[in-house]
Design a protein around this motif. Structure first.
Motif: not given
Length: 300
Positions: A219, A241, A226, A213, A247, A224
């Motif tokens: 974002g 992402n 990843h 993250d 997210n 978020d």
């Protein structure tokens, strides 16, 4: 005579099979059943749902936890409400049921693939005949280890690392086991180490992908989750992402996949400002079918 001999062999075979079945059943009586695996929670689909089993959170203060590979132990934490300080617990599957929780000094444990070792932070413990050993220091290679650590089947550690540049700066590094010794931490490429609050790596057992993250431009809000897939030449692909399915404008972190490979767990929450102007993270654990990862894997 041959007919009688054949019947005798058949009876003996059936008898041995019955004994073997009985023994196998006996071996499995203390293993969680389908009905009690994951505390009997209904498995999620491709949309994340909160993982909040009443058995570990009767008052709703459950944060998150980790199952052992054999699904017989669950380590978890509670915070907020009457738990002013984060408190750690373990609950065990015994006598065909999940027992009562008890407090533990084992914090945020991760398990080796065979379940014989737990590690977390700079320490590790080994399973013994009477439980877990006392914590032992992993070594100087983890002296600057920060948030999150993950171990691959090859024995390579991936972990958050303090960059000492100031608040919000960090990176993900790895350390391989070479000829029985740990190499010095190796900083990963910019494909991984871009943004702020980079932390909580999870490496797939076969090292085919890495999740973590971080806050990055473009974002959805705070941190978020990843993912990067390893390329044929051994390099890491462009960070992806995980999208608006995972997210949100809140903070998503601590991505992990269960030992059976079926489910993807992560945390979602927000920073709360207290009356004394200090901050407190209030979050919950969510889970989703691990197919969401495969849906992002680049096609050959």
């Amino acid at each position: 005579m041959k007919h009688a001999y054949f019947i005798l062999i058949l009876i003996l075979t059936l008898f041995l099979n019955a004994c073997n079945s009985k023994n196998q059943k006996s071996k499995n009586t203390n293993s969680p059943t389908i009905e009690t695996t994951y505390f009997g929670e209904k498995p999620p689909g491709l949309i994340p749902v909160m993982f909040a089993p009443d058995i570990v959170s009767p008052e709703g203060h459950f944060e998150g936890g980790t199952f052992s590979p054999d699904m017989k132990e669950y380590y978890f934490s509670r915070k907020n409400g009457k738990y002013e300080k984060r408190t750690f617990f373990v609950i065990r599957y015994e006598n065909n049921r999940w027992g009562n929780e008890s407090e533990t000094d084992i914090k945020w444990p991760q398990f080796s693939e065979d379940g014989k070792m737990i590690y977390g932070g700079k320490e590790y413990r080994k399973r013994t005949d009477t439980g877990w050993s006392e914590p032992k220091y992993q070594g100087e290679f983890l002296k600057d280890q920060a948030h999150g650590i993950s171990l691959s089947s090859k024995g390579t550690y991936y972990f958050g690392f303090n960059e000492k540049k100031g608040r919000g700066y960090g990176s993900i590094r790895y350390s391989r086991l070479i000829d029985g010794k740990r190499e010095n931490p190796v900083k990963m490429s910019k494909e991984i180490n871009t943004g702020r609050w980079i932390a909580h790596p999870y490496i797939a057992p076969d090292e085919s992908y890495l999740m973590w993250d971080a806050e990055r431009e473009g974002g959805y809000g705070d941190s978020d989750c990843h993912i990067s897939f390893r390329q044929k030449d051994g390099s890491w692909g462009t960070a992806i992402n995980l999208g608006d399915i995972i997210n949100t404008s809140s903070s998503e972190s601590s991505p992990r996949v269960t030992h059976d490979g079926k489910y993807f767990f992560f945390s979602r929450g927000d920073w709360e400002v207290k009356e004394d102007e200090s901050t407190n993270w209030v979050g919950k654990t969510y889970w989703v079918d691990a197919q969401v990862i495969e849906n992002l894997r680049p096609k050959e």
